[in-house]
Design a protein around this motif. Structure first.
Motif, PDB file in Angstrom:
ATOM      1  N   PHE A  37      -2.856   2.070 -10.918  1.00 15.11           N
ATOM      2  CA  PHE A  37      -2.757   1.631  -9.527  1.00 15.11           C
ATOM      3  C   PHE A  37      -3.879   0.648  -9.196  1.00 15.11           C
ATOM      4  CE2 PHE A  37      -4.001   2.415  -5.075  1.00 15.11           C
ATOM      5  CZ  PHE A  37      -2.865   1.936  -4.458  1.00 15.11           C
ATOM      6  N   THR A  38      -5.092   0.968  -9.580  1.00 16.00           N
ATOM      7  CA  THR A  38      -6.233   0.089  -9.319  1.00 16.00           C
ATOM      8  C   THR A  38      -6.092  -1.233 -10.060  1.00 16.00           C
ATOM      9  OG1 THR A  38      -7.630   2.031  -9.031  1.00 16.00           O
ATOM     10  CG2 THR A  38      -8.750  -0.060  -9.404  1.00 16.00           C
ATOM     11  N   LEU A  39      -5.611  -1.179 -11.297  1.00 15.57           N
ATOM     12  CA  LEU A  39      -5.419  -2.398 -12.083  1.00 15.57           C
ATOM     13  C   LEU A  39      -4.416  -3.327 -11.423  1.00 15.57           C
ATOM     14  CD1 LEU A  39      -6.148  -3.776 -14.802  1.00 15.57           C
ATOM     15  CD2 LEU A  39      -4.125  -2.679 -15.739  1.00 15.57           C
ATOM     16  N   GLY A  44      -3.873  -7.923 -10.305  1.00 18.94           N
ATOM     17  CA  GLY A  44      -2.742  -8.823 -10.081  1.00 18.94           C
ATOM     18  C   GLY A  44      -3.102 -10.038  -9.238  1.00 18.94           C
ATOM     19  N   PRO A  45      -3.632  -9.826  -8.030  1.00 21.86           N
ATOM     20  CA  PRO A  45      -4.011 -10.990  -7.226  1.00 21.86           C
ATOM     21  C   PRO A  45      -5.142 -11.813  -7.845  1.00 21.86           C
ATOM     22  CG  PRO A  45      -3.777  -9.069  -5.829  1.00 21.86           C
ATOM     23  CD  PRO A  45      -3.676  -8.594  -7.245  1.00 21.86           C
ATOM     24  N   LEU A  46      -6.047 -11.160  -8.543  1.00 19.90           N
ATOM     25  CA  LEU A  46      -7.152 -11.891  -9.165  1.00 19.90           C
ATOM     26  C   LEU A  46      -6.636 -12.823 -10.259  1.00 19.90           C
ATOM     27  CD1 LEU A  46     -10.236 -12.272  -9.389  1.00 19.90           C
ATOM     28  CD2 LEU A  46     -10.205 -10.486 -11.113  1.00 19.90           C
ATOM     29  N   GLY A  89       3.913  -4.546  -4.768  1.00 22.88           N
ATOM     30  CA  GLY A  89       3.992  -3.466  -5.752  1.00 22.88           C
ATOM     31  C   GLY A  89       2.985  -2.371  -5.467  1.00 22.88           C
ATOM     32  N   THR A  90       1.814  -2.748  -4.995  1.00 16.83           N
ATOM     33  CA  THR A  90       0.798  -1.765  -4.629  1.00 16.83           C
ATOM     34  C   THR A  90       1.292  -0.865  -3.500  1.00 16.83           C
ATOM     35  OG1 THR A  90      -0.950  -3.295  -5.265  1.00 16.83           O
ATOM     36  CG2 THR A  90      -1.572  -1.499  -3.825  1.00 16.83           C
ATOM     37  N   THR A  91       1.952  -1.447  -2.522  1.00 16.86           N
ATOM     38  CA  THR A  91       2.500  -0.667  -1.413  1.00 16.86           C
ATOM     39  C   THR A  91       3.579   0.286  -1.899  1.00 16.86           C
ATOM     40  OG1 THR A  91       2.066  -2.524   0.053  1.00 16.86           O
ATOM     41  CG2 THR A  91       3.555  -0.846   0.866  1.00 16.86           C
ATOM     42  N   GLY A 104       0.702  14.439  -5.163  1.00 18.93           N
ATOM     43  CA  GLY A 104       0.062  13.130  -5.056  1.00 18.93           C
ATOM     44  C   GLY A 104      -0.626  12.896  -3.736  1.00 18.93           C
ATOM     45  N   SER A 105      -0.086  13.446  -2.659  1.00 16.09           N
ATOM     46  CA  SER A 105      -0.689  13.222  -1.352  1.00 16.09           C
ATOM     47  C   SER A 105      -2.073  13.853  -1.230  1.00 16.09           C
ATOM     48  CB  SER A 105       0.233  13.733  -0.234  1.00 16.09           C
ATOM     49  OG  SER A 105       0.462  15.113  -0.409  1.00 16.09           O
ATOM     50  N   SER A 106      -2.316  14.930  -1.972  1.00 18.37           N
ATOM     51  CA  SER A 106      -3.634  15.562  -1.904  1.00 18.37           C
ATOM     52  C   SER A 106      -4.655  14.836  -2.769  1.00 18.37           C
ATOM     53  CB  SER A 106      -3.531  17.028  -2.331  1.00 18.37           C
ATOM     54  OG  SER A 106      -3.094  17.116  -3.663  1.00 18.37           O
ATOM     55  N   CYS A 107      -4.216  13.945  -3.650  1.00 16.79           N
ATOM     56  CA  CYS A 107      -5.142  13.193  -4.507  1.00 16.79           C
ATOM     57  C   CYS A 107      -5.687  11.959  -3.805  1.00 16.79           C
ATOM     58  CB  CYS A 107      -4.461  12.769  -5.810  1.00 16.79           C
ATOM     59  SG  CYS A 107      -3.939  14.131  -6.839  1.00 16.79           S
ATOM     60  N   GLY A 108      -5.009  11.454  -2.819  1.00 14.03           N
ATOM     61  CA  GLY A 108      -5.469  10.268  -2.106  1.00 14.03           C
ATOM     62  C   GLY A 108      -5.340   9.007  -2.921  1.00 14.03           C
ATOM     63  N   PHE A 109      -4.189   8.796  -3.541  1.00 10.49           N
ATOM     64  CA  PHE A 109      -3.971   7.566  -4.303  1.00 10.49           C
ATOM     65  C   PHE A 109      -3.950   6.411  -3.349  1.00 10.49           C
ATOM     66  CE2 PHE A 109      -1.834  10.519  -7.312  1.00 10.49           C
ATOM     67  CZ  PHE A 109      -2.678  10.310  -8.364  1.00 10.49           C
TER      68      PHE A 109
END
Length: 109
Positions: A37-39, A44-46, A89-91, A104-109
């Motif tokens: 997700f971070t990548l 992507g924009p970079l 894609g991030t959204t 997943g909601s408790s992980c705070g992605f």
């Protein structure tokens, strides 16, 4: 008989491991998903922006019309994929991780 027991163990154990949200956040899979997700979010924009900027700078220095056309296409693809598609894609990935992935909601992605 023993084949059914092995299959049952392999099929049920991953589901048991992901039954609680906070337990899922501690797994390697959650870490991998967060890294991907971070990548996508930052890479992507970079990369797309650097490719588009490089093409924009190179276009005036090129004399051949066919090469200019290729550079314009590279510029457009860098803008489309890096600046438009990667944030979209991030959204989408954020929605999937927070609403579809078990815990997943408790992980705070």
């Amino acid at each position: 008989m023993w084949v059914g027991a092995i299959f049952g163990t392999l099929a049920i154990e991953p589901a048991l491991a992901q039954s609680t949200g906070e337990a899922f956040c501690e797994t390697d899979m959650a870490t991998t998903i967060g890294n991907i997700f971070t990548l996508i979010q930052f890479g992507g924009p970079l990369i797309g922006g650097v490719i588009a900027l490089g093409a924009i700078v190179a276009i005036p220095t090129v004399r051949r019309a066919d090469l200019k056309k290729e550079l314009k296409e590279i510029r457009n693809q860098g803008i489309i994929w890096g600046v438009i598609v990667a944030p979209l894609g991030t959204t989408i990935i954020t929605f999937l991780l927070n609403n579809v992935v078990a815990g997943g909601s408790s992980c705070g992605f």
